[in-house]
Motif scaffolding. Structure first.
Motif, PDB file in Angstrom:
ATOM      1  N   UNK A  36       0.850  -1.394   0.136  1.00 53.12           N
ATOM      2  CA  UNK A  36       0.020  -0.273   0.158  1.00 53.12           C
ATOM      3  C   UNK A  36       0.953   1.296  -0.033  1.00 53.12           C
ATOM      4  N   UNK A  37       0.508   2.244  -0.831  1.00 56.97           N
ATOM      5  CA  UNK A  37       1.246   3.403  -0.912  1.00 56.97           C
ATOM      6  C   UNK A  37       2.372   3.352  -1.929  1.00 56.97           C
ATOM      7  N   UNK A  38       2.856   2.357  -2.407  1.00 55.69           N
ATOM      8  CA  UNK A  38       3.881   2.340  -3.502  1.00 55.69           C
ATOM      9  C   UNK A  38       3.659   3.037  -4.691  1.00 55.69           C
ATOM     10  N   UNK A  39       4.542   3.837  -5.227  1.00 53.07           N
ATOM     11  CA  UNK A  39       4.113   4.655  -6.438  1.00 53.07           C
ATOM     12  C   UNK A  39       4.340   3.318  -7.767  1.00 53.07           C
ATOM     13  N   UNK A  40       3.465   3.297  -8.409  1.00 48.49           N
ATOM     14  CA  UNK A  40       3.276   2.198  -9.396  1.00 48.49           C
ATOM     15  C   UNK A  40       3.048   2.948 -10.715  1.00 48.49           C
ATOM     16  N   UNK A  41       4.017   3.056 -11.740  1.00 44.66           N
ATOM     17  CA  UNK A  41       3.779   3.627 -13.115  1.00 44.66           C
ATOM     18  C   UNK A  41       3.182   2.478 -13.962  1.00 44.66           C
ATOM     19  N   UNK A  42       2.182   2.765 -14.622  1.00 41.60           N
ATOM     20  CA  UNK A  42       1.735   1.939 -15.702  1.00 41.60           C
ATOM     21  C   UNK A  42       1.538   2.514 -16.789  1.00 41.60           C
ATOM     22  N   UNK A  43       2.261   2.094 -18.041  1.00 40.50           N
ATOM     23  CA  UNK A  43       2.495   2.667 -19.452  1.00 40.50           C
ATOM     24  C   UNK A  43       1.337   1.881 -20.166  1.00 40.50           C
ATOM     25  N   UNK A  44       0.130   2.704 -20.466  1.00 38.40           N
ATOM     26  CA  UNK A  44      -1.046   2.072 -21.164  1.00 38.40           C
ATOM     27  C   UNK A  44      -1.173   2.383 -22.547  1.00 38.40           C
ATOM     28  N   UNK A  45      -0.854   1.431 -23.453  1.00 39.44           N
ATOM     29  CA  UNK A  45      -0.897   1.785 -24.840  1.00 39.44           C
ATOM     30  C   UNK A  45      -1.831   0.631 -25.447  1.00 39.44           C
ATOM     31  N   UNK A  46      -2.856  -0.006 -24.647  1.00 42.15           N
ATOM     32  CA  UNK A  46      -3.871  -1.019 -24.857  1.00 42.15           C
ATOM     33  C   UNK A  46      -4.523  -1.543 -23.948  1.00 42.15           C
ATOM     34  N   UNK A  47      -5.203  -2.533 -24.196  1.00 42.27           N
ATOM     35  CA  UNK A  47      -6.395  -3.125 -23.257  1.00 42.27           C
ATOM     36  C   UNK A  47      -5.707  -3.484 -21.823  1.00 42.27           C
ATOM     37  N   UNK A  54      -3.485   4.006 -28.565  1.00 42.95           N
ATOM     38  CA  UNK A  54      -3.498   2.454 -28.738  1.00 42.95           C
ATOM     39  C   UNK A  54      -2.807   2.272 -30.510  1.00 42.95           C
ATOM     40  N   UNK A  55      -1.972   1.360 -30.255  1.00 44.15           N
ATOM     41  CA  UNK A  55      -1.336   1.108 -31.669  1.00 44.15           C
ATOM     42  C   UNK A  55      -0.082   1.713 -31.861  1.00 44.15           C
ATOM     43  N   UNK A  56       0.080   2.653 -31.009  1.00 49.37           N
ATOM     44  CA  UNK A  56       1.718   3.237 -30.877  1.00 49.37           C
ATOM     45  C   UNK A  56       2.585   2.440 -29.651  1.00 49.37           C
ATOM     46  N   UNK A  57       3.895   2.665 -29.923  1.00 51.54           N
ATOM     47  CA  UNK A  57       4.811   2.409 -28.793  1.00 51.54           C
ATOM     48  C   UNK A  57       4.962   3.366 -27.777  1.00 51.54           C
ATOM     49  N   UNK A  58       5.505   3.030 -26.656  1.00 52.34           N
ATOM     50  CA  UNK A  58       5.817   3.926 -25.475  1.00 52.34           C
ATOM     51  C   UNK A  58       7.304   4.405 -25.877  1.00 52.34           C
ATOM     52  N   UNK A  59       7.227   5.583 -25.870  1.00 55.84           N
ATOM     53  CA  UNK A  59       8.666   6.179 -26.055  1.00 55.84           C
ATOM     54  C   UNK A  59       9.303   6.605 -24.705  1.00 55.84           C
ATOM     55  N   UNK A  60      10.690   6.780 -24.696  1.00 54.41           N
ATOM     56  CA  UNK A  60      11.529   6.931 -23.424  1.00 54.41           C
ATOM     57  C   UNK A  60      10.969   8.197 -22.824  1.00 54.41           C
TER      58      UNK A  60
END
Lengths: 402, 402
Positions: free
Chosen positions: A86-97, A120-126
């Motif tokens: 609980x409380x941890x920072x979690x980064x989720x990179x969402x480019x789809x379902x 959606x349909x594109x990659x995640x960039x740095x």
């Protein structure tokens, strides 16, 4: 008791959707082997082999490498539940379902969700990643290697270096890539990675291979609280899969037979040869689809070898075409999910389903259905273009039709 | 790549332990049927049949009745996770290993655990329950119907009335009873009940049938927080198993084939006939064990038909006897768990494994092993006593040996 239940008789489908794929006949046969107990010496040997073979396909020496007793989503939940407090920072990179599904789970485990949405349909960039890492305290960065909803393959090496530079852990969903395209757990520094049995490994659904590297293991050991999920608590499951062989839950024996056989087939073929097969069949499929004037959905240069996405042509009824492929040709392909529902088709070529025969059959069947649905397309062009790709790969000159 | 992995070749065991039991050959065969997609019309029909057949074996009309995509422990966790919110008073009545496991889970979901320990091998009495209900605010009372660790069958009707009188919900573990002895979900007013596929249903491990009644459904609807477990969130899974057919996770297709076939066999035999078979075989087994001068462990009058426990005789090495049964006769039985480790044997007669043939074989093999391990016992007495029970049941006079 007048009702009777008929003998089981599922149709022999050609599975070219987003998964499950068709298991190899040897895998189906393995499942009808005699069941033994979950601590039987014969089963312990199956477990040891399976662990080694999973290390081979994950390209890792991680000791914590085994199949979770659930489907791919259980693998996702195991990876997240074990790393989140609980409380941890979690980064989720969402480019789809499936990135969206990760967010849903992060919230249930009390993580401080930082969600970044990429079209959606594109990659995640740095840059998408670094911007957030600079501004937030992040424990885990989670993303999808092969987005089953869009057909995009996400490059991982750069993101891995970046994430580790900020002292975070990298958690990767490899449900649609493991065993179908390169996934170098150790070389790329993936800290936690999971997959599903039913896609490029060519096994029925029911198990979720998972691997945790040294940094993720440290995070497990440093937990202040127990994992908020008993069934998926990797420290407990590891006592069963490790040398202690301590009973945790009764393993799904027959499914583990199937997975071992599927992995044995991967090992016999060899990872490199297997990747090349997936790549070639996808190239032939895509050439065929382009020749039929269909438009790819996924970003060019980042298309999966295991799942190809194209837009449903204007004026064509998505569900009708998929229904006809299923009923007239026994072929299953997938439709879109969420915002792409009705907009795209998802054509999987995974594991045993990734074959020349399936590519030619599918292109032929699709031509017949589309033509009869009124979509004008160059006759025979799909199959011819695919054959061109195959012949070039074999160094055979193809005589053009007159 | 010099290492090779041998063809899968598990030993054809006679599974007379605490589970898994031997699946019927038809069930093993069902698993090698062609895999179809998780939304294929053929699979949706399998789901509908499975749900109906599970309602039949659970003796319920509960709409929320389906198999969880995990083993029995996942069923336990699903039942608890869906009914617990942080701070809820949860009374767990512990008279064996699996009650203890429930406590472990209650704490992970933030329940206020009220744990009552009853000596292993004995049933829970109404007084044990009422005392606690009077003194505490309790939302859920959880207990085990058939304790696999001790061989005790817990009466449920009285406890059910008591629990409901105090406005609490009754949650029941039926892992080792469903399909082997009477379990009347509706008539007894069980609010939540789960089982495992691999015991009296005669299917390999991998699925956990579950059912929730109207009061449990209300509790689900009244939740203030989301269930702290995405994979086992019954409100989401129900959208897939209900008429909506909304994708949640990819169902384990082949395991569901196996479960449907196993349930079809239960249905063909009929529940009453099946219970009688389990009862008769257990009576014959117990008569044989008593004639061999072994001492039962479970409380008299409350012994399971599906799992019989006896004390390891003084001077006999538990592990050695079980090892010899396994290697010399291919027979698996179970040892004790936790405080009974090394103290008792657990002999399962479940599903297809519950047969006259297995009783006679096991008693003969045990006599040979025990005699050669130096345990003096009346020669032939075990098999003769079992045969006496069978002949009486068939109304045949048996001529005593001279």
């Amino acid at each position: 008791m007048t009702k009777t239940y008929a003998e089981l008789n599922p149709s022999p489908r050609v599975l070219l959707g987003p998964g499950p794929s068709n298991p190899h006949p040897r895998v189906l046969r393995a499942m009808s082997s005699p069941v033994v107990g979950h601590l039987d010496p014969d089963f312990l040997k199956v477990m040891s082999d399976t662990k080694e073979l999973l290390q081979y396909v994950f390209q890792t020496s991680n000791d914590l490498t085994f199949p979770i007793s659930g489907t791919g989503s259980a693998g996702m939940e195991a990876a997240l539940a074990n790393l989140i407090e609980p409380g941890d920072g979690i980064l989720v990179l969402v480019n789809g379902f499936f990135g969206g599904r990760m967010c849903e789970m992060v919230e249930r485990y009390g993580g401080e969700l930082i969600r970044v949405d990429i079209p959606w349909g594109r990659i995640i960039e740095l840059d998408d990643v670094e911007r957030v890492l600079k501004a937030n305290k992040v424990k885990v960065v989670a993303l999808v290697h092969a987005e089953t909803s869009t057909g995009v393959l996400q490059p991982l090496e750069g993101i891995s270096r970046l994430v580790h530079g900020y002292g975070a852990l990298l958690l990767v969903d490899a449900v649609t890539s493991l065993g179908g395209c390169p996934l170098k757990t150790d070389e790329w520094g993936l800290d936690a990675c999971y997959s599903g049995s039913q896609k490029c490994l060519g096994c029925p659904p029911g198990l979720a291979p998972i691997t945790f590297g040294p940094r993720a293991i440290s995070a497990l050991k440093d937990r202040r609280n127990k994992v908020a999920n008993w069934y998926l608590d990797l420290s407990l499951v590891q006592l069963y899969w490790g040398p202690e062989r301590t009973y945790h839950h009764t393993a799904p024996i027959s499914m583990n037979y199937a997975l071992r056989e599927a992995l044995r087939i991967v090992y016999e073929e060899g990872l490199e040869a297997r990747f090349k097969r997936h790549q070639l069949n996808q190239q032939a499929l895509l050439a065929g689809l382009l020749a039929m004037e269909l438009q790819p959905f996924a970003q060019e240069g980042h298309r999966l070898w295991t799942l190809t996405t194209v837009r449903v042509p204007e004026g064509i009824d998505d569900a009708r075409v998929r229904g006809r492929l299923l009923t007239e040709f026994m072929i299953e392909i997938g439709g879109g999910l969420g915002p792409t529902k009705g907009q795209i088709w998802r054509i999987g070529l995974m594991g045993y389903s990734s074959s020349k025969n399936n590519v030619l059959l599918f292109l032929g069947a699709l031509e017949q259905v589309l033509a009869s649905e009124g979509f004008g397309l160059p006759a025979g062009a799909g199959v011819a273009a695919a054959n061109q790709v195959y012949c070039e790969a074999r160094g055979i000159a193809m005589t053009a039709g007159v």
